[in-house]
Design a protein around this motif. Structure first.
Motif, PDB file in Angstrom:
ATOM      1  N   ALA A  93      43.387  27.265  34.223  1.00  0.00           N
ATOM      2  CA  ALA A  93      43.432  26.081  33.357  1.00  0.00           C
ATOM      3  C   ALA A  93      43.528  26.589  31.925  1.00  0.00           C
ATOM      4  N   GLN A  94      44.696  26.443  31.318  1.00  0.00           N
ATOM      5  CA  GLN A  94      44.946  27.111  30.045  1.00  0.00           C
ATOM      6  C   GLN A  94      44.113  26.547  28.902  1.00  0.00           C
ATOM      7  N   LYS A  95      44.008  25.233  28.801  1.00  0.00           N
ATOM      8  CA  LYS A  95      43.274  24.635  27.681  1.00  0.00           C
ATOM      9  C   LYS A  95      41.804  25.022  27.723  1.00  0.00           C
ATOM     10  N   GLN A  96      41.225  25.066  28.913  1.00  0.00           N
ATOM     11  CA  GLN A  96      39.818  25.441  29.062  1.00  0.00           C
ATOM     12  C   GLN A  96      39.635  26.959  29.086  1.00  0.00           C
ATOM     13  N   ARG A  97      40.748  27.712  29.084  1.00  0.00           N
ATOM     14  CA  ARG A  97      40.692  29.172  29.199  1.00  0.00           C
ATOM     15  C   ARG A  97      39.809  29.566  30.388  1.00  0.00           C
ATOM     16  N   TRP A  98      40.160  29.020  31.535  1.00  0.00           N
ATOM     17  CA  TRP A  98      39.352  29.177  32.744  1.00  0.00           C
ATOM     18  C   TRP A  98      40.253  29.616  33.888  1.00  0.00           C
ATOM     19  N   LYS A  99      39.731  30.483  34.738  1.00  0.00           N
ATOM     20  CA  LYS A  99      40.517  31.010  35.839  1.00  0.00           C
ATOM     21  C   LYS A  99      39.648  31.238  37.067  1.00  0.00           C
ATOM     22  N   ASN A 100      40.290  31.284  38.196  1.00  0.00           N
ATOM     23  CA  ASN A 100      39.552  31.476  39.436  1.00  0.00           C
ATOM     24  C   ASN A 100      40.511  31.930  40.524  1.00  0.00           C
ATOM     25  N   ILE A 101      39.968  32.482  41.580  1.00  0.00           N
ATOM     26  CA  ILE A 101      40.730  32.768  42.786  1.00  0.00           C
ATOM     27  C   ILE A 101      40.013  32.071  43.942  1.00  0.00           C
ATOM     28  N   VAL A 102      40.747  31.254  44.656  1.00  0.00           N
ATOM     29  CA  VAL A 102      40.201  30.572  45.828  1.00  0.00           C
ATOM     30  C   VAL A 102      40.751  31.258  47.072  1.00  0.00           C
ATOM     31  N   VAL A 103      39.881  31.615  47.995  1.00  0.00           N
ATOM     32  CA  VAL A 103      40.321  32.189  49.262  1.00  0.00           C
ATOM     33  C   VAL A 103      39.711  31.393  50.403  1.00  0.00           C
ATOM     34  N   THR A 104      40.425  31.316  51.497  1.00  0.00           N
ATOM     35  CA  THR A 104      39.903  30.644  52.679  1.00  0.00           C
ATOM     36  C   THR A 104      38.801  31.509  53.297  1.00  0.00           C
ATOM     37  N   PRO A 105      37.857  30.904  54.016  1.00  0.00           N
ATOM     38  CA  PRO A 105      36.701  31.649  54.546  1.00  0.00           C
ATOM     39  C   PRO A 105      37.067  32.860  55.385  1.00  0.00           C
ATOM     40  N   SER A 106      38.188  32.808  56.099  1.00  0.00           N
ATOM     41  CA  SER A 106      38.575  33.915  56.968  1.00  0.00           C
ATOM     42  C   SER A 106      38.945  35.175  56.197  1.00  0.00           C
ATOM     43  N   LEU A 107      39.154  35.048  54.884  1.00  0.00           N
ATOM     44  CA  LEU A 107      39.553  36.196  54.067  1.00  0.00           C
ATOM     45  C   LEU A 107      38.414  36.762  53.227  1.00  0.00           C
ATOM     46  N   ASN A 108      37.219  36.242  53.400  1.00  0.00           N
ATOM     47  CA  ASN A 108      36.095  36.682  52.566  1.00  0.00           C
ATOM     48  C   ASN A 108      35.813  38.179  52.674  1.00  0.00           C
ATOM     49  N   LYS A 109      35.989  38.735  53.859  1.00  0.00           N
ATOM     50  CA  LYS A 109      35.710  40.160  54.028  1.00  0.00           C
ATOM     51  C   LYS A 109      36.782  41.017  53.360  1.00  0.00           C
ATOM     52  N   ILE A 110      38.017  40.572  53.432  1.00  0.00           N
ATOM     53  CA  ILE A 110      39.108  41.331  52.815  1.00  0.00           C
ATOM     54  C   ILE A 110      39.038  41.234  51.300  1.00  0.00           C
ATOM     55  N   TYR A 111      38.763  40.025  50.820  1.00  0.00           N
ATOM     56  CA  TYR A 111      38.721  39.787  49.379  1.00  0.00           C
ATOM     57  C   TYR A 111      37.282  39.484  48.956  1.00  0.00           C
TER      58      TYR A 111
END
Length: 249
Positions: A93-111
Motif C-alpha cells: 500500500a503505497q500511501k501508507q508505506r506498508w507492505k506484507n507477504i501473504v502465504v497460504t497455510p500449506s506454505l508456512n514451513k517453506i516460507y
C-alpha cells in the motif's frame, strides 16, 4: 463517521489476464510481463500461485493490524492458491508505506517468517529505499520463486538477469556520507588540526555503538506491523506476513 467494515470494503479485483494488480503503474508493461512470465513458470513447475497487489491507498487502515486484515481479505477475494492450496501474495500500500507477504497455510514451513524477513532485506528493502519499486518487486518475486522451487526439487529454467537488483556503484546515502566526511576533513584542515577531535568523536562513537550482526529491519521509519499477518478467525486463514518486526519502508 463510523469506520467502514471489511464486509462493506471494496477490494481490488484480480485482473483477468495478469497476476499483478498495479494501481499506480509502478511497473511498466515490460516489467509487468516479466512478473507474469515468472508467475506462470513458477506455477507450472511447482503448483504455487504467485500474485502481487500494488495498491495506492487502503484508506480506512490507520492501524497496521487493519492493514493485515485488508491484505488477508484481498487474498481471499482472489482465491489465492485455489488450484493447489498453495499461493503467495506480495502486498504493498503505497500511501501508507506498508507492505506484507501473504502465504497460504500449506506454505508456512517453506516460507517461514525468518526466511521471508531475510529475503526482503536483500531485495525489496534496498530497492524501495531508492524508490526503485519495480526492481524491489521483481527481485523479491524471483527470490520467493527460487525458494519455492528449491523446496520442491524443481528448477525454474528462466533467465534471472532481468529480476536482479542493479548494483549502483554509489548510492545516494553513500554520496551523503562521502560529502559529510569531506566536510569534516576540510574543517580539520582549516582549523589547524582542532577539527580532528570532532572527527574521531563522531566516528569513534559510531563504531563503538555499532552492534555486531545487528539485523536491519524496516526502511528507517513509517512502516509497522506484527511479524505474523493473519492468524485464525478469518475463514481459511493465511500464514506468515514475513517482514520481521516492521512492515514498512
Amino acid at each position: 463517521m463510523a469506520e467502514t467494515s471489511f464486509e462493506d470494503q471494496r477490494f481490488p479485483q484480480k485482473p483477468s489476464e495478469s497476476q499483478i494488480y498495479d494501481d499506480n503503474h509502478l511497473l511498466n508493461a515490460s516489467e509487468t510481463q516479466l512478473f507474469n512470465d515468472l508467475a506462470q513458470k513458477f506455477h507450472q513447475e511447482t503448483g504455487i500461485e504467485l500474485t502481487c497487489v500494488l495498491i495506492d491507498d487502503i484508506g480506512h487502515a490507520n492501524q497496521f493490524e487493519k492493514g493485515d486484515k485488508y491484505a488477508k481479505f484481498t487474498a481471499e477475494q482472489w482465491n489465492l492458491g485455489k488450484e493447489t492450496g498453495e499461493g503467495i501474495m506480495i502486498f504493498v500500500a503505497q500511501k501508507q508505506r506498508w507492505k506484507n507477504i501473504v502465504v497460504t497455510p500449506s506454505l508456512n514451513k517453506i516460507y517461514s517468517e525468518k526466511k521471508l524477513a531475510k529475503v526482503q532485506q536483500k531485495t525489496l528493502l534496498p530497492a524501495f529505499r531508492e524508490n526503485n519499486y519495480s526492481e524491489g518487486i521483481l527481485s523479491l518475486s524471483y527470490a520467493l520463486a527460487k525458494i519455492g522451487a528449491k523446496a520442491k526439487g524443481k528448477k525454474l529454467n528462466i533467465d534471472e538477469t532481468p529480476y536482479k537488483l542493479r548494483e549502483n556503484s554509489v548510492s545516494s546515502l553513500m554520496i551523503l556520507f562521502i560529502l559529510f566526511v569531506s566536510f569534516l576533513l576540510l574543517m580539520a584542515k582549516f582549523s589547524g588540526g582542532r577539527g580532528n577531535g570532532i572527527f574521531w568523536f563522531l566516528f569513534g562513537g559510531a563504531i563503538k555503538n555499532k552492534k555486531k550482526d545487528e539485523p536491519e529491519v524496516g526502511f528507517g521509519g513509517g512502516f509497522g506491523s506484527s511479524p505474523r499477518g493473519f492468524g485464525g478467525g478469518f475463514g481459511s486463514g493465511f500464514g506468515n506476513s514475513g517482514f520481521g518486526n516492521r512492515n514498512s519502508w
